[in-house]
Design a protein around this motif. Structure first.
Motif, mmCIF file in Angstrom:
data_model
loop_
_atom_site.group_PDB
_atom_site.id
_atom_site.type_symbol
_atom_site.label_atom_id
_atom_site.label_comp_id
_atom_site.label_asym_id
_atom_site.label_seq_id
_atom_site.Cartn_x
_atom_site.Cartn_y
_atom_site.Cartn_z
ATOM 1 N N MET A 198 -7.669 4.003 -7.172
ATOM 2 C CA MET A 198 -7.781 3.290 -5.917
ATOM 3 C C MET A 198 -6.443 3.346 -5.207
ATOM 4 S SD MET A 198 -9.215 -0.474 -5.287
ATOM 5 C CE MET A 198 -9.080 -1.194 -3.709
ATOM 6 N N THR A 199 -6.509 3.454 -3.901
ATOM 7 C CA THR A 199 -5.300 3.524 -3.094
ATOM 8 C C THR A 199 -4.691 2.132 -2.946
ATOM 9 O OG1 THR A 199 -6.345 5.282 -1.857
ATOM 10 C CG2 THR A 199 -4.389 4.333 -0.898
ATOM 11 N N HIS A 200 -3.386 2.068 -3.003
ATOM 12 C CA HIS A 200 -2.688 0.790 -2.874
ATOM 13 C C HIS A 200 -2.278 0.574 -1.428
ATOM 14 C CE1 HIS A 200 -2.478 0.167 -7.189
ATOM 15 N NE2 HIS A 200 -2.231 1.465 -7.292
ATOM 16 N N LEU A 201 -2.305 -0.680 -1.005
ATOM 17 C CA LEU A 201 -1.873 -1.040 0.347
ATOM 18 C C LEU A 201 -0.428 -1.514 0.307
ATOM 19 C CD1 LEU A 201 -4.971 -3.073 1.578
ATOM 20 C CD2 LEU A 201 -4.362 -0.745 2.173
ATOM 21 N N LYS A 202 0.280 -1.197 1.366
ATOM 22 C CA LYS A 202 1.675 -1.632 1.460
ATOM 23 C C LYS A 202 1.890 -2.204 2.858
ATOM 24 C CE LYS A 202 6.395 0.003 1.135
ATOM 25 N NZ LYS A 202 7.261 1.157 0.946
ATOM 26 N N ILE A 203 2.344 -3.440 2.930
ATOM 27 C CA ILE A 203 2.616 -4.086 4.209
ATOM 28 C C ILE A 203 4.049 -3.726 4.579
ATOM 29 C CG2 ILE A 203 2.767 -6.263 5.420
ATOM 30 C CD1 ILE A 203 0.279 -6.980 4.057
ATOM 31 N N VAL A 204 4.188 -3.005 5.709
ATOM 32 C CA VAL A 204 5.514 -2.513 6.090
ATOM 33 C C VAL A 204 6.175 -3.380 7.153
ATOM 34 C CG1 VAL A 204 5.034 -0.135 5.454
ATOM 35 C CG2 VAL A 204 4.481 -0.934 7.739
ATOM 36 N N HIS A 205 5.383 -4.238 7.832
ATOM 37 C CA HIS A 205 5.979 -5.061 8.887
ATOM 38 C C HIS A 205 5.241 -6.391 8.946
ATOM 39 C CE1 HIS A 205 8.164 -5.924 12.551
ATOM 40 N NE2 HIS A 205 7.028 -6.251 13.149
ATOM 41 N N ASP A 258 4.689 -10.677 7.851
ATOM 42 C CA ASP A 258 4.495 -11.472 6.640
ATOM 43 C C ASP A 258 3.036 -11.895 6.598
ATOM 44 O OD1 ASP A 258 5.071 -12.828 4.335
ATOM 45 O OD2 ASP A 258 5.735 -14.642 5.368
ATOM 46 N N ALA A 259 2.256 -11.286 5.710
ATOM 47 C CA ALA A 259 0.830 -11.590 5.609
ATOM 48 C C ALA A 259 0.573 -12.522 4.427
ATOM 49 C CB ALA A 259 0.040 -10.308 5.421
ATOM 50 N N THR A 260 -0.345 -13.448 4.628
ATOM 51 C CA THR A 260 -0.718 -14.353 3.537
ATOM 52 C C THR A 260 -1.722 -13.661 2.625
ATOM 53 O OG1 THR A 260 -2.559 -15.313 4.759
ATOM 54 C CG2 THR A 260 -0.401 -16.344 5.058
ATOM 55 N N GLN A 261 -1.996 -14.272 1.489
ATOM 56 C CA GLN A 261 -2.971 -13.723 0.552
ATOM 57 C C GLN A 261 -4.362 -13.676 1.177
ATOM 58 O OE1 GLN A 261 -2.460 -12.440 -2.465
ATOM 59 N NE2 GLN A 261 -0.257 -12.812 -2.345
ATOM 60 N N GLU A 262 -4.705 -14.680 1.990
ATOM 61 C CA GLU A 262 -6.017 -14.713 2.638
ATOM 62 C C GLU A 262 -6.152 -13.588 3.660
ATOM 63 O OE1 GLU A 262 -4.014 -17.463 2.475
ATOM 64 O OE2 GLU A 262 -5.077 -18.521 0.879
ATOM 65 N N LEU A 321 -8.404 -8.269 5.070
ATOM 66 C CA LEU A 321 -8.189 -6.869 5.425
ATOM 67 C C LEU A 321 -8.832 -5.933 4.403
ATOM 68 C CD1 LEU A 321 -6.835 -4.734 7.216
ATOM 69 C CD2 LEU A 321 -4.818 -4.957 5.757
ATOM 70 N N VAL A 322 -8.692 -6.248 3.132
ATOM 71 C CA VAL A 322 -9.279 -5.416 2.079
ATOM 72 C C VAL A 322 -10.803 -5.435 2.175
ATOM 73 C CG1 VAL A 322 -9.610 -5.232 -0.420
ATOM 74 C CG2 VAL A 322 -7.323 -5.600 0.510
ATOM 75 N N VAL A 323 -11.388 -6.601 2.413
ATOM 76 C CA VAL A 323 -12.843 -6.697 2.550
ATOM 77 C C VAL A 323 -13.319 -5.900 3.760
ATOM 78 C CG1 VAL A 323 -14.731 -8.291 3.063
ATOM 79 C CG2 VAL A 323 -13.050 -8.864 1.320
ATOM 80 N N ALA A 324 -12.607 -6.005 4.868
ATOM 81 C CA ALA A 324 -13.000 -5.279 6.080
ATOM 82 C C ALA A 324 -12.923 -3.766 5.860
ATOM 83 C CB ALA A 324 -12.110 -5.688 7.248
ATOM 84 N N LEU A 325 -11.875 -3.298 5.219
ATOM 85 C CA LEU A 325 -11.738 -1.866 4.972
ATOM 86 C C LEU A 325 -12.756 -1.375 3.944
ATOM 87 C CD1 LEU A 325 -7.849 -1.489 4.936
ATOM 88 C CD2 LEU A 325 -9.448 -0.826 6.744
ATOM 89 N N ALA A 326 -13.045 -2.189 2.940
ATOM 90 C CA ALA A 326 -14.015 -1.791 1.922
ATOM 91 C C ALA A 326 -15.425 -1.723 2.501
ATOM 92 C CB ALA A 326 -13.975 -2.766 0.748
#
Length: 65
Positions: free
Chosen positions: A1-8, A10-14, A19-24
Motif C-alpha cells: 500500500m502506498t504511504h501518504l506524506k503531509i508536506v504542508h 498541520d492535519a489532525t488524525q480525523e 482523506l484516506v476514506v475519500a481516496l479509498a
C-alpha cells in the motif's frame, strides 16, 4: 500500500482519516449492472412444457395454465 506524506500544513488524525476514506472510495471501481437475459432470443423459450403425469393428467393437459 502506498504511504501518504503531509508536506504542508498541520492535519489532525480525523482529517487524515477522512482523506484516506475519500481516496479509498474513489479507487474502488463501480460494479457493472447485471443485464437480464433477453428471453425472446432463447431457443428454449419455444420448446414445449413437460406433460402432466398422474391421476387426472388427461384432464389437466387441456386446461390453460
Amino acid at each position: 500500500m502506498t504511504h501518504l506524506k503531509i508536506v504542508h500544513g498541520d492535519a489532525t488524525q480525523e482529517e487524515i482519516a477522512a482523506l484516506v476514506v475519500a481516496l479509498a472510495s474513489r479507487a474502488v471501481p463501480a460494479a457493472k449492472a447485471v443485464r437480464k437475459p433477453e428471453i425472446w432470443r432463447n431457443p428454449a423459450h419455444r420448446m414445449r412444457k413437460p406433460l402432466p403425469v398422474g391421476q387426472g393428467a388427461w384432464r389437466s393437459s387441456a386446461l390453460p395454465r
